[in-house]
Design a protein around this motif. Sequence first.
Motif, PDB file in Angstrom:
ATOM      1  N   MET A 325       0.853  -1.230  -0.095  1.00  0.00           N
ATOM      2  CA  MET A 325      -0.151  -0.001   0.049  1.00  0.00           C
ATOM      3  C   MET A 325       0.823   1.275  -0.052  1.00  0.00           C
ATOM      4  SD  MET A 325      -3.183  -0.640  -0.341  1.00  0.00           S
ATOM      5  CE  MET A 325      -4.600  -1.881   0.284  1.00  0.00           C
ATOM      6  N   MET A 326       1.865   1.088   0.903  1.00  0.00           N
ATOM      7  CA  MET A 326       2.920   2.470   1.016  1.00  0.00           C
ATOM      8  C   MET A 326       3.591   2.592  -0.256  1.00  0.00           C
ATOM      9  SD  MET A 326       1.998   4.231   3.654  1.00  0.00           S
ATOM     10  CE  MET A 326       0.457   3.908   3.249  1.00  0.00           C
ATOM     11  N   SER A 327       4.097   1.439  -0.901  1.00  0.00           N
ATOM     12  CA  SER A 327       4.748   1.495  -2.110  1.00  0.00           C
ATOM     13  C   SER A 327       4.055   2.277  -3.316  1.00  0.00           C
ATOM     14  CB  SER A 327       5.178   0.180  -2.576  1.00  0.00           C
ATOM     15  OG  SER A 327       6.110  -0.388  -1.740  1.00  0.00           O
ATOM     16  N   ARG A 328       2.584   2.087  -3.253  1.00  0.00           N
ATOM     17  CA  ARG A 328       1.758   3.108  -4.138  1.00  0.00           C
ATOM     18  C   ARG A 328       1.620   4.373  -3.669  1.00  0.00           C
ATOM     19  NH1 ARG A 328      -3.395   1.613  -3.659  1.00  0.00           N
ATOM     20  NH2 ARG A 328      -3.804   2.007  -5.858  1.00  0.00           N
ATOM     21  N   MET A 329       1.257   4.523  -2.222  1.00  0.00           N
ATOM     22  CA  MET A 329       0.841   5.841  -1.819  1.00  0.00           C
ATOM     23  C   MET A 329       2.031   7.083  -2.098  1.00  0.00           C
ATOM     24  SD  MET A 329      -1.739   7.237  -0.803  1.00  0.00           S
ATOM     25  CE  MET A 329      -2.847   5.889   0.069  1.00  0.00           C
ATOM     26  N   ILE A 330       3.221   6.576  -1.555  1.00  0.00           N
ATOM     27  CA  ILE A 330       4.023   7.604  -1.622  1.00  0.00           C
ATOM     28  C   ILE A 330       4.618   8.239  -2.904  1.00  0.00           C
ATOM     29  CG2 ILE A 330       6.678   7.911  -0.942  1.00  0.00           C
ATOM     30  CD1 ILE A 330       6.263   6.314   1.609  1.00  0.00           C
ATOM     31  N   PRO A 331       4.848   7.278  -4.000  1.00  0.00           N
ATOM     32  CA  PRO A 331       5.576   7.890  -5.508  1.00  0.00           C
ATOM     33  C   PRO A 331       4.247   8.532  -5.816  1.00  0.00           C
ATOM     34  CG  PRO A 331       5.226   5.636  -5.197  1.00  0.00           C
ATOM     35  CD  PRO A 331       5.225   5.937  -3.938  1.00  0.00           C
ATOM     36  N   ALA A 332       3.080   7.917  -5.829  1.00  0.00           N
ATOM     37  CA  ALA A 332       1.864   8.374  -6.482  1.00  0.00           C
ATOM     38  C   ALA A 332       1.530   9.920  -5.941  1.00  0.00           C
ATOM     39  CB  ALA A 332       0.737   7.511  -6.197  1.00  0.00           C
ATOM     40  N   THR A 333       1.606  10.073  -4.616  1.00  0.00           N
ATOM     41  CA  THR A 333       1.387  11.514  -4.023  1.00  0.00           C
ATOM     42  C   THR A 333       2.460  12.301  -4.396  1.00  0.00           C
ATOM     43  OG1 THR A 333       0.167  10.148  -2.119  1.00  0.00           O
ATOM     44  CG2 THR A 333       0.878  12.604  -1.918  1.00  0.00           C
TER      45      THR A 333
END
Length: 414
Positions: A325-333
């Motif tokens: 989940m965090m590997s999606r959230m940080i780069p996308a944000t």
Amino acid sequence: MDETIPSQIAPPFTGYQKLVIALLALLQFTIVLDFMVLAPLGDFLMKSLSITPKGFGLVVSSYAFSAGASGILAAGFADKFDRKKLLLFFYTGFIVGTLCCAMSTTYEMLLGARIVTGLFGGVIGAISMTIITDLFAVHQRGRVMGFVQMALAASQILGIPIGLYLANIWGWHAAFYMIVIVAIGIAITIIFKVKPIDQHLAVQSDKNAFLHLWHAVSNPSYQTGFLATAFLSVGGFMLMPFGSAFLINNINISQAELPMVFMFTGMGSIVMMPLIGKLSDKMDKFLIFSAGSLLAVVMILIYTNLTPIPLWQVVVLNMVLFMGMMSRMIPATTLTMSIPDQKDRGAFMSVNSSLQQVAGGIAALCAGLIVTQETKSSPLQHYNTLGIVVSVLVIFCGFFVYRVNVMVKKKGQA
């Protein structure tokens, strides 16, 4: 802040920037904890206030919908004021709303208190992201986001276990009182330590707040960013509200063991988030997002189909799921934050946060309609169906994040 600084000459953080990062992380800790503590307290609340899964989904979504409404209303004014003053105004309202949650004694009072908290708390994340974009170069933001998003892990390591411990002793109200006390200390520090953040006022072009809002929402590039963020939030809002009820009633985790699950999951996340943030500054952000999405889909499908297993296996699976989940959230944000021009950042972030909250509110309501429970202590039904729905949405989100990635690269080349 110059958007074209190459990563190899990106300046190190100054002492003041480190202070701002710490304060924003602590502030985000209280905001995230206020929302996230509902999930582990879900079983307490559903039993003590006789709330059905559908009713609990409404409690979660009420915060999201009110946050979405206030974000839209605040968007036109978000670039018209010193960001420090704006942050303190909404944070004060958030503290009052959380205090009302702590003082609630009925389902209706809690529902009303969550609406008040959402009206103020939902805008704070947008203001924080705007401050980060104003004060940090583009190749510093991945690291900043990694540290600020550690609030999620910190809420699991410290906030949620302590909140559950207090709930076991004094009742679920105690968790919200704890948040109020911590938030008051943070607000006082911001008042005395943070400088005015008003450089954006020198480049304003729209005199009318509603015209400024219209320019932000009608920009095609911004619209793509809005959609990417909205779909990015859906998975968490669908899975999290019933997480504790699923662990207790389906996996047979006890109330006493529940804090351990959140604590160890958070410890794993707090190690991974800075690493993901650093990778986002050094590698292709969309590549990291894609890898995280693939991991998330696999883990969601495994997790939502679990049967009773030992506690240590539950902890490991939770840690890997949050890693995805965090590997999606940080780069996308980080990518989405780079879309708006400086004069539009406040409006963009406010609308972006609003759509995120509204999409999350709809997701929580839908989750409440999908998941059913025959009695207060019987297993949740159709949680595996929820996992399939979330997995499809995770894949669909990748299309919009890819378009954002292309736009940001073109902007950097220009």
